[in-house]
Design an enzyme around this catalytic site. Structure first.
Site, PDB file in Angstrom:
ATOM      1  N   GLY A 201     -14.074  45.453 -11.427  1.00 18.20           N
ATOM      2  CA  GLY A 201     -13.862  45.537 -12.861  1.00 18.20           C
ATOM      3  C   GLY A 201     -15.134  45.411 -13.684  1.00 18.20           C
ATOM      4  O   GLY A 201     -16.229  45.131 -13.167  1.00 18.20           O
ATOM      5  N   HIS A 202     -14.980  45.601 -14.982  1.00 17.71           N
ATOM      6  CA  HIS A 202     -16.144  45.582 -15.869  1.00 17.71           C
ATOM      7  C   HIS A 202     -16.765  44.187 -15.962  1.00 17.71           C
ATOM      8  O   HIS A 202     -16.090  43.174 -15.925  1.00 17.71           O
ATOM      9  CB  HIS A 202     -15.795  46.123 -17.263  1.00 17.71           C
ATOM     10  CG  HIS A 202     -14.666  45.433 -17.959  1.00 17.71           C
ATOM     11  ND1 HIS A 202     -14.144  45.865 -19.142  1.00 17.71           N
ATOM     12  CD2 HIS A 202     -13.945  44.338 -17.629  1.00 17.71           C
ATOM     13  CE1 HIS A 202     -13.174  45.068 -19.524  1.00 17.71           C
ATOM     14  NE2 HIS A 202     -13.030  44.135 -18.620  1.00 17.71           N
ATOM     15  N   ASN A 203     -18.095  44.204 -16.049  1.00 18.85           N
ATOM     16  CA  ASN A 203     -18.900  42.983 -16.191  1.00 18.85           C
ATOM     17  C   ASN A 203     -18.893  42.073 -14.966  1.00 18.85           C
ATOM     18  O   ASN A 203     -19.366  40.933 -15.035  1.00 18.85           O
ATOM     19  CB  ASN A 203     -18.487  42.175 -17.427  1.00 18.85           C
ATOM     20  CG  ASN A 203     -18.748  42.908 -18.722  1.00 18.85           C
ATOM     21  OD1 ASN A 203     -17.875  43.637 -19.197  1.00 18.85           O
ATOM     22  ND2 ASN A 203     -19.925  42.747 -19.293  1.00 18.85           N
TER      23      ASN A 203
END
Length: 344
Positions: free
Chosen positions: A233-235
């Site tokens: 996922g993002h980050n």
């Protein structure tokens, strides 16, 4: 090549008659012109019936074969041997006129760009890297030296690969993270304007996805290997030399340390921290921080020693249930008797 030549090139000891070796195969299937290997001692009896011309093994098993290469780490040296015989994918070289390379892109003269690949504006492709058909290298993306982008791999804008990275077919880096704000009229998309950054010697499996950060950076450290069908996922920040096995999912903004092993189909919650050297078993559901060196498994996850004790007790549950019910009846009878005596 000759067995003695393989030994010299890899710095291994060679014993027994020298033989010409044409390839590598299993103990069961190897021919006299092939080298085989013994990694797991439970297959040692197969040495008696193998037709292999020579075997890569540890010194303790050397007396069981006529010709051998001796190794202190058979699995590692097997990889080195196979590399000597492996044939690279594809045979095209140069920059195909059927590829689209933007005039502001910088593609090294020693890089290979196959037909029907796309290299966007201000993108960089380093020396000895190979971009196969159907690949998309988005604007301002950077591909280091010696990378392999197999067919249909995608680097969306502002994605960076270090040197010697491998993207298997269909890998997608830099797609939008899953970010939506709930409103009275539905889910409002939150623009994802961050980046993805991979270190050196990272491999990403087929059809895996590493989302771009919402604002800052999604990062995978050098030496980490990501299997097929993995969602990052993002980050998310993943450290160096980790293993992420097929089907796993890692929620946004989670931090994963160095040397972490994540088993197949594990699910890791967003916004938690996984310490260095953790081992997470297949199909585990991780929903809280793990300190360095933790070994967990199962859903819900538990310490591996606890899980093993639980597993060992499962076959005894029917008998234990019978004993508990019997004890409950006896306790109830004692209470009834005691109440009767007190009332008397």
């Amino acid at each position: 090549m000759l067995l003695s030549e393989i030994a010299t090139r890899l710095g291994l000891e060679h014993i027994g008659p020298d033989r010409e070796i044409l390839g590598v195969n299993t103990l069961e299937s190897a021919a006299e012109s092939e080298l085989s290997f013994l990694v797991n001692p439970k297959y040692v009896k197969a040495l008696e019936s193998t037709n292999a011309g020579a075997v890569l093994l540890s010194s303790e098993h050397a007396p069981l074969v006529e010709s051998a290469l001796l190794s202190n780490n058979v699995y590692m040296d097997l990889a080195r041997v196979v590399s000597l015989f492996a044939k690279s994918q594809g045979d095209f070289a140069g920059h195909s006129p059927l590829a689209f390379i933007h005039e502001t892109a910088s593609v090294h003269e020693d890089a290979t760009v196959y037909p029907f690949a796309f290299v966007g504006s201000k993108a960089v492709v380093g020396a000895d890297s190979v971009v196969f058909p159907g690949c998309y290298v988005g604007e301002r993306s950077s591909v280091g030296e010696g990378c392999l982008l197999y067919p249909n791999a995608v680097l969306m804008a502002d994605t960076t690969l270090g040197d010697r990275c491998i993207l298997q077919p269909g890998a997608v880096l830099g797609g939008d993270g899953f970010g939506f704000a709930q409103t009275p009229v539905g889910h409002m998309k939150i623009p994802q304007i961050g980046r993805v950054d991979l270190g050196d010697d990272v491999e990403v499996g087929a059809n895996s996805s590493i989302d771009r950060a919402a604002l800052d950076l999604t990062q995978v450290g050098s030496g980490t290997k990501v299997d097929s069908l993995v969602q990052i996922g993002h980050n998310v920040r993943i450290g160096e030399h980790c293993l992420v096995v097929a089907g796993s999912g890692i929620g946004g903004s989670t931090r994963i340390g160095d040397g972490v092993v994540i088993g197949g189909q594990a699910g890791i919650k967003d916004n938690i921290t996984i310490g260095d050297g953790c081992m997470i078993g297949a199909q585990s559901g991780v929903n809280n921080d793990l300190s360095a060196g933790s070994k967990v498994t199962y859903t819900p996850m538990m310490e591996i020693g606890t899980y093993l004790r639980v597993g060992a007790s499962l076959p005894r549950l029917p008998d234990l249930l019978k004993r508990v019910r019997r004890l409950e009846r006896e306790i109830e009878q004692l209470r009834t008797t005691e109440n009767g005596e007190n009332n008397g």
